[in-house]
Enzyme design. Structure first.
Site, PDB file in Angstrom:
ATOM      1  CB  SER A   1      -5.528 -12.781   6.460  1.00 22.85           C
ATOM      2  OG  SER A   1      -5.956 -11.609   7.091  1.00 22.85           O
TER       3      SER A   1
ATOM      4  CB  CYS B   1      -8.527 -14.901  18.604  1.00 21.29           C
ATOM      5  SG  CYS B   1      -6.836 -14.341  18.452  1.00 21.29           S
TER       6      CYS B   1
ATOM      7  CD1 TRP C   1     -13.170   8.036  44.449  1.00 19.48           C
ATOM      8  CD2 TRP C   1     -11.081   8.319  43.697  1.00 19.48           C
ATOM      9  NE1 TRP C   1     -12.609   9.087  45.128  1.00 19.48           N
ATOM     10  CE2 TRP C   1     -11.320   9.280  44.697  1.00 19.48           C
ATOM     11  CE3 TRP C   1      -9.825   8.299  43.077  1.00 19.48           C
ATOM     12  CZ2 TRP C   1     -10.377  10.224  45.088  1.00 19.48           C
ATOM     13  CZ3 TRP C   1      -8.878   9.224  43.472  1.00 19.48           C
ATOM     14  CH2 TRP C   1      -9.144  10.183  44.461  1.00 19.48           C
TER      15      TRP C   1
ATOM     16  CB  ALA D   1      -4.037 -11.497  17.635  1.00 19.93           C
TER      17      ALA D   1
ATOM     18  NE  ARG E   1      -3.534   2.229   2.636  1.00 20.94           N
ATOM     19  CZ  ARG E   1      -4.311   2.483   3.667  1.00 20.94           C
ATOM     20  NH1 ARG E   1      -4.470   1.569   4.607  1.00 20.94           N
ATOM     21  NH2 ARG E   1      -4.921   3.636   3.774  1.00 20.94           N
TER      22      ARG E   1
ATOM     23  CG  ASP F   1       1.922 -15.854  17.418  1.00 16.06           C
ATOM     24  OD1 ASP F   1       1.883 -14.658  17.782  1.00 16.06           O
ATOM     25  OD2 ASP F   1       0.916 -16.581  17.371  1.00 16.06           O
TER      26      ASP F   1
END
Lengths: 470, 470
Positions: free
Chosen positions: A39, A43, A455, A319, A22, A301
């Site tokens: 891609s 997860c 808080w 990830a 890109r 990884d």
């Protein structure tokens, strides 16, 4: 034309390829991926197996066709890179059609991680699964689908853990109480399996605080998961297929076992090419992810990254880091040297109806090794104004250095939806910026009754820990 | 014995009193409060009026008896301080029993804020309310209760805004689209009132980004609230009671009007004592909240605080600052000088089924006045992994300085429960620590599919804005 070769087509690899192309459309970007998926959101696999996501394709954020056609990336699936020759500046890939030798100007190693093989007998029995890849996910989903249809026919009564369930499958064993183990306990229980979870030590989700871990264990048990702590699994026993998980103390009959005892970096290719590994066993890089070989990068990884608290190399295969470092390498290759930042060891997990997150350094041994004098405090606080009609409890563990007051790390757990994970964002920032607990407790965080007490729980934790330091 | 006198018994005052007495039990701590309520959560009033909180007492975090008996604070409700004499070091308070002259070693002015009176005719008509105090809240709740029981009997058909409702009360007008206006729109609509909201400019929640404001307006309209933008209210018309809201363009029949056009610091007592006000009109202090008079402090909604982005004094009257600065003054009085930190102008609001937060500097005029060259980007991002079965959209507005890349401020809005508010915590930290958008986009924030995309929406916003800067 300059050639950028990427080895491995998941988060780090495809982020690098996309960003490089890109930013520099003249660049020749070639990606070698040994499998057919690129891609993909690994997860998401537990939620696919659970049945909440209908198709594996849903986990793919960009398809191979899109990379090829829309992003103009030369993506070659089914190509396993078997050699990097840094002198000749070529990589060799093998596919069903034979070998390809490809020259490069720069190369990114993004070979990811692979499941650790624990020293347990019987790992090769039928009915023993791991969850590291899309095809693992497919097999597990098929297993769940088969058992589910049988279970619905049989409706067996399998003892106390099944008392909450209308139908009951299983029993099934999970070896390892990390993210995968915990998420898969949810996925399998949701499919009416009787779930037995075995954890070697007494601390599931071991990078989280003990307080978080204990809360999660308690919740898993409430949900009918049988959690065995301090359980050293020795054998997955059976005739042909697995029939029992045998620990030093128990023998638990099961029909299936998922082994999730962590991952290790996939470094064989890099080592063979003369690339230096770090002390963690992952590929060592500088802050631009460049290895000891010029123009050879490693990210994701398979690689180390510097820890924001210690400044030392760490191995935290998750990830976001893969995406971020892949993107940074792509940007560097395209002409804008970019570091991409360190890691805080941040992680999040959902377990049935609770959520948890952790960041930084919590473990006292680890803190001491890094030269700190750690002190830890755990508090429980209302997740919303006490008078507000909804809400729960956020349990916050905060660790700081006694001398400097610096926030080193933290761990949070709450009911699902009560914000343990998103509230951890403030802690990540504090850990990254090296602020003290007193500075942290002065943060002007958002407050309104439907979202927190005046808080926020993280500020209360800082205030209480600050009180012990002053 | 040392004597610490506190004027005003809400957030700042009671925080200071409690902390000072706790840290130095020998201190004589005297609090004068003109009303009967202390330490109450005024932020909860809209939810009390809505009917989600059953009793005003629920809003009180610590009762007067607890302050007196458990915390050993000499709390005198029904005492209005009418004079501070810094030369004699005495304050004079008036109660039903006459005047008391009390000497002090140090004094905290925590007189809070009062509703701004807009230049509108008819504010004194029956049926015109404000919401600044517990008794205001009580009156509004009684009004809602009366109208509700009538409405349930009558079930009138009051036109298009009532089409979603089974019964319909009202119509009622709200003048001002700040927090109170928006929260009260929800509270009144939940009680089946036909609600008309009038905003002077075209931007409700005016400290939030335009994108956030527009999202909230759209949502209010979807919920049946008639929002009038650019509506200059001139008269609240009627015979005895209010019967119509008259703007330059419209005349809308109403049975009740809530005026919520902001607050101003209550500074009369301080001014009379020769205390300097800042440019904002609130009491000027140093970073320890000490005024120009030695040993005279001011904190909470009557005082300025330094803005973490500009370093300049700002007036942001909100609960957390009052608590934090009150506590810091208490700690200082007890012997440990404590600054308590600046303000980031952070705020959060729930509006029906959406939530929003903002922090720092978003407005370009304000940024330019502070010497920045602002640039703003707004993005929409999935609140959870795209493939995850639940989720919505987080709209993030981020403003940065073009030259330095520094994050100046941000604004977020999402469906309620999708985390706009808790996700703003990361932005507060970034704004406070003065990090650049590139540094911010490298934050190792928690990720798991049930909580965000791999890049949390705030990181995506930073990445996109960073792309425009580089």
């Amino acid at each position: 034309m300059n050639t950028f070769v990427v080895i491995g087509g998941d988060a780090a690899g495809m982020s690098a390829a996309s960003k490089a192309k890109r930013d520099d459309p003249d660049l020749d970007v070639i990606v070698f991926e040994q499998g057919k998926w690129v891609s993909y959101g690994a997860c998401g696999l537990p939620y696919y197996i659970k049945g909440e996501i209908q198709s594996l394709e849903n986990l793919v954020s960009v398809t191979p066709e899109e990379f090829r056609e829309e992003r103009d990336i030369d993506l070659r699936t089914g190509h396993k890179v078997i050699d990097i020759d840094p002198d000749e500046r070529v990589v060799t890939a093998r596919s069903a059609d034979g070998e390809t030798v490809q020259d490069y100007d720069s190369v990114l190693i993004a070979t990811g991680a692979e499941a650790v093989t624990p020293s347990i007998d019987g790992l090769d029995r039928e009915g023993v699964y791991t969850l590291g890849s899309m095809s693992d996910g497919k097999e597990l989903r098929e297993y769940v689908g088969r058992a589910r249809s049988e279970g619905e026919l049989q409706q067996p009564d399998r003892g106390p853990a099944c008392q909450f369930l209308e139908t009951c499958n299983g029993p099934v064993g999970i070896v390892g109480g990390g993210y995968i183990g915990v998420e898969m306990a949810e996925a399998l229980a949701a499919n009416d399996f009787e779930v037995y979870l075995f954890q070697r030590g007494n601390h599931i989700l071991k990078t989280f605080s003990e307080a978080t871990s204990e809360t999660v264990v308690e919740h898993l048990r409430e949900q009918g998961v049988a959690v065995y702590l301090n359980a050293q699994v020795e054998v997955l026993d059976g005739e042909d297929a697995v029939e029992a998980v045998v620990t030093t103390d128990d023998c638990v009959p099961v029909e299936m076992v998922l082994v999730g005892t962590g991952v290790r970096p996939r470094t064989g290719l890099a080592e063979a090419a003369g690339i230096t590994l770090g002390e963690t066993g992952a590929i060592a890089t500088d802050s631009y992810r460049e290895t000891n070989l010029a123009d050879v990068y490693a990210a994701g990884d398979c690689a180390e990254a510097e820890h924001v608290v210690t400044g030392e190399p760490a191995y935290v295969p998750l990830a976001l880091t893969a995406n971020r470092h892949g993107r940074a390498v792509g940007q560097t290759i395209a002409g804008t040297p970019t570091e991409g930042g360190g890691v805080a060891g941040t992680a999040a997990v959902k377990a049935f109806d609770i959520e948890a997150a952790r960041t930084g350094i919590i473990d006292h041994d680890e803190a001491q090794k890094a030269g700190f004098d750690p002190i830890t405090e755990t508090i429980d606080a209302n997740s919303r104004a006490g008078y507000y009609p909804e809400g729960g409890t956020v349990r916050v563990t905060l660790t700081a250095d006694r001398d400097s007051g610096r926030v080193l790390g933290g761990s949070l757990v709450s009911e699902y939806g009560e914000g343990a994970v998103h509230r951890s964002h403030a802690l990540v920032a504090a850990v990254t910026e090296g602020v003290t607990v007193d500075e942290f407790s002065d943060y002007d965080l958002a407050y309104a009754p439907p979202f927190n007490t005046t808080w926020d729980p993280v500020l209360t934790a800082a205030k209480v820990l600050g009180g012990r330091l002053n």
